[in-house]
Enzyme design. Structure first.
Site, short mmCIF file in Angstrom:
data_model
loop_
_atom_site.label_atom_id
_atom_site.label_comp_id
_atom_site.label_asym_id
_atom_site.label_seq_id
_atom_site.Cartn_x
_atom_site.Cartn_y
_atom_site.Cartn_z
N ASP A 1 64.06 33.41 45.61
CA ASP A 1 62.89 32.55 45.46
C ASP A 1 63.09 31.68 44.22
O ASP A 1 62.47 31.91 43.18
CB ASP A 1 61.63 33.41 45.34
N GLU B 1 59.95 22.40 51.50
CA GLU B 1 58.53 22.30 51.81
C GLU B 1 58.05 20.87 52.03
O GLU B 1 58.42 19.95 51.31
CB GLU B 1 57.72 22.93 50.66
N LYS C 1 59.09 24.29 55.40
CA LYS C 1 57.91 25.04 54.98
C LYS C 1 56.64 24.20 55.15
O LYS C 1 56.59 23.04 54.74
CB LYS C 1 58.03 25.47 53.50
N THR D 1 54.03 29.04 55.06
CA THR D 1 53.82 29.56 53.72
C THR D 1 52.33 29.62 53.38
O THR D 1 51.48 29.24 54.18
CB THR D 1 54.59 28.68 52.71
N PHE E 1 51.97 36.18 51.06
CA PHE E 1 52.06 36.16 49.60
C PHE E 1 51.51 37.45 48.99
O PHE E 1 50.33 37.54 48.65
CB PHE E 1 51.31 34.94 49.05
#
Length: 308
Positions: free
Chosen positions: A17, A89, A125, A149, A171
């Protein structure tokens, strides 16, 4: 005994990440994921100065395009040192615009393909709003695989699976943060609300034959990671990856197919929105997450503008 990181890799695909090329090269994950916050950090690293200038030079006055070009430049470099995929993203300010999200996703894929990187090595994303899920559904039909996400609720997970998205990123840490603040106490081990959320989703997907990949994200501590050992994928920060690499304790598998789960249920738009409305944590964290990513996108645009 091998490190916890090596043990984890036996039954979970480990994803970095970060946009930090050096950390990725050192820790050797299979995949990597980026977002506007991580790209903003990458933009401050000397190694990406050339990519910043190239992104600006090729975008004219279009700062959104410059950001996309920089995201693809970072992703392209990451792909040189990992065997799998990188997640890139779509602008978070498009989280409630289905068609605009589709168009931006296709532009990102086009930039990757122009750089000689096939779409099979990229995940796009998109925020797990109703509109984002619909965008992902269409992208999947068009042969562009997606990573949904900012996922905090079971309703989001249900809708993503029914849309046929390739992967979701629940998350863990942000769910934990909300409940810790709301209840004024800490959570450890299997009682952690973030861990419970991912466990429930994983069991539901496996029990009902969904192919969507579950990738736990946003970890605050090693305990959360250890409780989700066996999840399809886990995306982990370099600091926590390093801690796992340095720990030689035993790491048993916690998640595996075959556990009991709820029966399959399909949500329409009104059902989805009602479930989200009833989940204060998910509603607040989704909105907050979109705002934070949007602010970092704006900061990245400002940085690019200052160098033009």
């Amino acid at each position: 005994m091998s490190s916890k990181l090596e043990q984890l890799k036996q039954y979970t695909t480990v994803v970095a990440d970060t946009g930090d090329f050096d950390a990725i090269a050192r820790l050797q994950p299979v995949d990597a994921t980026t977002n506007p916050s991580l790209l903003l950090k990458a933009a401050a690293l000397p190694r990406y100065a050339g990519q910043l200038q190239a992104a600006i030079a090729g975008a004219g006055q279009d700062l959104g395009l410059a950001c996309d070009r920089f995201a693809v430049a970072v992703g392209s470099e990451i792909l040189q040192v990992i065997p799998g995929r990188v997640s890139t993203e779509v602008d978070s300010r498009l989280s409630f615009a289905t068609q605009a999200s589709i168009e931006r996703a296709k532009r990102l894929i086009g930039l990757y393909e122009a750089a000689g990187i096939g779409r099979e090595r990229v995940l796009i994303k998109v925020a797990s709003t109703w509109e984002g899920i619909r965008a992902a559904e269409q992208l999947e039909r068009d042969g562009i695989q997606t990573n949904l996400t900012l996922l905090f609720s079971f309703a989001q997970a249900q809708a993503c699976a029914d849309a046929g998205v390739f992967l979701i990123s629940p998350f863990v840490g942000r769910i934990y943060d909300w409940y810790k603040k709301a209840e004024g106490r800490d959570f450890v081990g299997a009682e952690d609300p973030g861990v419970q959320s991912v466990t429930r989703i994983y069991n539901y997907y496996k029990a009902n034959g969904y192919s969507t990949v579950v990738m736990g994200a946003s970890f605050r501590n090693l305990g959360q990671i250890e409780q989700l050992a066996g999840c399809d994928r886990l995306t982990i920060s370099p600091d926590l990856l390093q801690q796992l690499a340095a720990d030689t304790g035993e790491l048993p598998r916690r998640l595996s197919p075959g556990a009991a789960a709820e029966a399959r249920e399909t949500l329409d738009e009104s059902g989805f929105r009602w479930r989200m409305n009833e989940d204060a944590m998910a509603t607040e964290k989704l909105a907050e997450g979109i705002r934070l990513f949007a602010r970092d996108q704006e900061k990245l645009e400002a940085l690019l503008a200052s160098k033009a």
